[in-house]
Design an enzyme around this catalytic site. Structure first.
Site, mmCIF file in Angstrom:
data_model
loop_
_atom_site.group_PDB
_atom_site.id
_atom_site.type_symbol
_atom_site.label_atom_id
_atom_site.label_comp_id
_atom_site.label_asym_id
_atom_site.label_seq_id
_atom_site.Cartn_x
_atom_site.Cartn_y
_atom_site.Cartn_z
ATOM 1 C CD GLU A 1 1.318 -6.566 2.521
ATOM 2 O OE1 GLU A 1 1.780 -6.254 1.400
ATOM 3 O OE2 GLU A 1 0.240 -6.132 2.965
ATOM 4 C CG ASP B 1 -0.177 -0.113 2.542
ATOM 5 O OD1 ASP B 1 1.070 -0.006 2.528
ATOM 6 O OD2 ASP B 1 -0.822 -0.285 3.587
ATOM 7 C CG ASP C 1 3.530 -16.501 -6.190
ATOM 8 O OD1 ASP C 1 3.505 -15.348 -5.708
ATOM 9 O OD2 ASP C 1 4.146 -16.781 -7.232
ATOM 10 C CG HIS D 1 -1.111 -7.609 -1.187
ATOM 11 N ND1 HIS D 1 -2.323 -7.874 -1.771
ATOM 12 C CD2 HIS D 1 -1.311 -6.528 -0.393
ATOM 13 C CE1 HIS D 1 -3.223 -7.008 -1.339
ATOM 14 N NE2 HIS D 1 -2.625 -6.162 -0.510
#
Length: 646
Positions: free
Chosen positions: A518, A138, A509, A471
């Site tokens: 992550e 993020d 994965d 991610h």
């Protein structure tokens, strides 16, 4: 082919025969004990042959590129990855009076009015908190993981500087440390007397109305749809955990940079002292800028900061703050977990953003030499070994391991915690010479690198078979708004450590799996430290490999003090290592200048002087004359080689 595996069936002895990068205090302690510590090979870092299957140098080199991928700000595209660009320009002008929900601040109107000349010297009604690094996949800039990453990366450089130099990554990690420091300095607001009045510890928020309502490249994120508020610590609304963690980071970075840019290092240290004083005076842990990274305590971060300030300043008052004693009772920050000098405390966690006690114990042993700190550090490492390394006491439990033997703490980022424990093991070996803990760590790293039941590396882009779908918004590189569309990534997130397996050795994965796949800067911090330490002890013969496609590569922004460059060898006669007018001399006629002090004699004073100066400009600009180990570069292994020559 990525050529990340060294030749098979090759035994790799330790890279050095003594301390990899010890403090001057440890070298002089060894000297005071007599030359036998070196001659007998009994000191920290004693070589132990141990086969390994993967290229540690290549992994270390790659592991730093993840931080380039997570740069934030107008200059985010000036790192080494051409596919990143400027992002989140709005962080440079966060509206002071706007509500958090609209991308403003959590400061009261009264506070803003009182300190407007400090927060907003140009009178724009905004505050500049741009720069730094995104936390994970993020785009939030969280306080604790960012500060934790900065302090521990800097610590890795202090312990294993030669490893970074050997693999060509020294300037690379200095870029990252300088960027961390610049961001922290920008986020500290001080009055005319130098006292801190506010510290911005977080930008944006992981809530569904903020950053996590968006999936896509950070360059395209709309602040109207994903507001980026700024959260501040003040005397009335403290965040002593975040403030102390940043103070620690600035203190350690000052130690790394003092030889590169003394003035800048002094600026970092001055800010660190002020921020620590602010944190220590105004205690309190915030719960409002969540829902992620809520701290359980501030004592460990305050202790961590005090220890590094002691190291950077030499002032014993900071050591008293950390672990002071009155009678049999602790009075410093360690009193939060240890009431008496007779108490035990068994640490079943690991060095992480929420707990730095592991590092505290190691550094207290390094500084004081007190056996109790070593015992506390070793208990934690034996626990982490799952029984591969036995406890020194007659009892002690061990961490859970997966069926394949991977030490497993928590499903959310299991490899992150494991790598951090490996880092602690390599530091412990630096301080004590214990190779059992690093033999264990090497086996754990090989699991991460691909020797595991699912058959691929958890380090993205390392070996031919590796996790491919971390991610990570930016690496996914699409504007679909969904991590699973398309399933493939636009860019390879080289060097990123993905979350890791579950307790049964399963890994998924899948870009959408933010538990097992992550990535985050604190994940890679432990990885970098572990790889630097393991390369130091087991990486003989490993060399980094070229791996970035041309379309990925970007010339990085320059460091303020310029790049490190060994330059051309100097001529005999201009090798004044100490600057006292006595150039080093070649007394044996072999082309090497063992008489470092230039006094016409060979002795232990030459070893001590060379230890102190081997990373200096004269030596590094004249490698040909000081390469006592024949490695092609000069590092601590040459200090040891010089000693052995004598």
């Amino acid at each position: 082919m990525t050529n990340d595996t060294p030749p098979t069936d090759r035994s790799a002895p330790s890279r050095t025969t003594s301390l990899a990068h010890p403090s001057r205090r440890r070298l002089l302690k060894a000297a005071g004990a007599g030359a036998g510590l070196f001659a007998l090979g009994a000191g920290p870092g004693t070589a132990s042959a141990h086969q390994h299957s993967y290229n540690l140098a290549s992994a270390l080199n790659k592991s730093l590129y993840f931080f380039d991928a997570n740069r934030c700000g107008p200059d985010a595209g000036d790192g080494r990855l051409a596919w990143r660009g400027a992002c989140h320009d709005e962080d440079a002008a966060v509206p002071l009076e706007e509500a958090v929900s609209n991308g403003g601040t959590d400061l009261s109107s009264g506070f803003i009015s009182q300190y407007s000349d400090i927060l907003d010297p140009d009178g724009t009604g905004t505050v500049d908190v741009s720069g730094g690094f995104h936390d994970a996949g993020d785009h939030v800039k969280f306080g604790l993981p960012q500060s934790f990453s900065a302090s521990n990366l800097a610590w890795a450089v202090l312990e294993f500087e030669d490893a970074f130099r050997d693999v060509g990554s020294y300037d690379h990690i200095l870029h990252h440390l300088h960027r961390f420091a610049e961001y922290f300095l920008k986020c500290i607001f001080r009055d005319d007397s130098g006292e801190v009045v506010a510290f911005c510890y977080q930008v944006s928020n992981g809530g569904g109305s903020f950053d996590h309502n968006y999936w896509g490249p950070p360059e395209e994120q709309d602040p109207e749809q994903s507001p980026r508020p700024a959260y501040f610590a003040t005397a009335d609304d403290p965040a002593s955990d975040r403030s102390a963690a940043a103070a620690a980071a600035l203190a350690v970075i000052s130690l790394v940079l003092e030889s590169e840019d003394p003035d800048y290092a002094a600026e970092c240290l001055d800010a660190a002292e002020a921020l620590y004083a602010f944190a220590d005076e105004h205690r309190g842990v915030p719960q409002t800028a969540a829902p992620y990274y809520e701290s359980t305590n501030d004592a460990d971060h305050l202790c961590w900061a005090a220890i590094w300030l002691h190291e950077a300043t030499g002032e014993d008052a900071y050591l008293e703050d950390a672990a002071g004693v009155s009678g049999d009772s602790y009075t410093g920050h360690v009193s939060d977990i240890l009431t008496s000098v007779h108490d035990d405390w068994h640490n079943t966690w690991v060095q992480s953003w929420d707990s730095v006690w592991s590092g505290v114990f190691l550094k207290l042993y390094d500084i004081t030499g007190e056996e109790r700190w070593r015992e506390l550090a070793f208990w934690n490492l034996a626990y982490w070994s799952g029984g591969e390394v036995s406890h020194e006491a007659s009892w002690g439990d061990y961490i859970q391991t997966t069926p394949a033997g991977f030490s497993f703490l928590n499903e959310w980022g299991s490899a992150r915690y494991n790598a951090a424990a490996q880092f602690m093991a390599t530091v412990y070996r630096n301080y004590t010479g214990n190779s059992d803990v690093t033999d264990w760590a090497l086996g754990q790293m090989e699991y991460i690198m691909g020797d595991n039941p699912f058959g691929y590396s958890l380090i993205v882009g390392f070996t031919d078979s590796h996790a491919e779908r971390p991610h990570h918004d930016a690496a996914h590189g699409t504007d679909s708004g969904m991590p699973s569309v398309p399933p493939e990534h636009e860019y390879t997130l080289y060097g990123a450590l993905v979350g890791g397996p579950d307790a049964s050795d399963n890994h998924i994965d899948d870009t959408a799996d933010y538990t097992l796949n992550e990535v985050a800067i604190d994940f890679n911090t432990g990885l970098v430290g572990a790889l630097a330490g393991l390369y130091t002890y087991y990486g003989e013969g490993d060399e980094p490999r070229d791996f970035l496609p041309d379309e990925y590569w970007n010339e990085p922004d320059e460091l303020p003090w310029g790049e490190s460059d060994p330059g051309e060898p100097g001529e005999p006669g201009d090798l004044d290592v100490t600057g006292d007018g006595n150039p080093a001399q070649d007394l044996t006629g072999d082309g090497l200048y063992e008489d470092v002090t230039g006094d016409g004699n060979l002795g232990f004073n030459d070893v001590v002087t060379f230890f102190e100066e081997h990373n200096g400009d004269v030596v590094q600009s004249n490698v040909e004359y000081f390469d006592f180990s024949g490695s092609g570069s000069v590092g601590f292994n040459d200090v040891v080689s010089l000693f052995e020559r004598l």
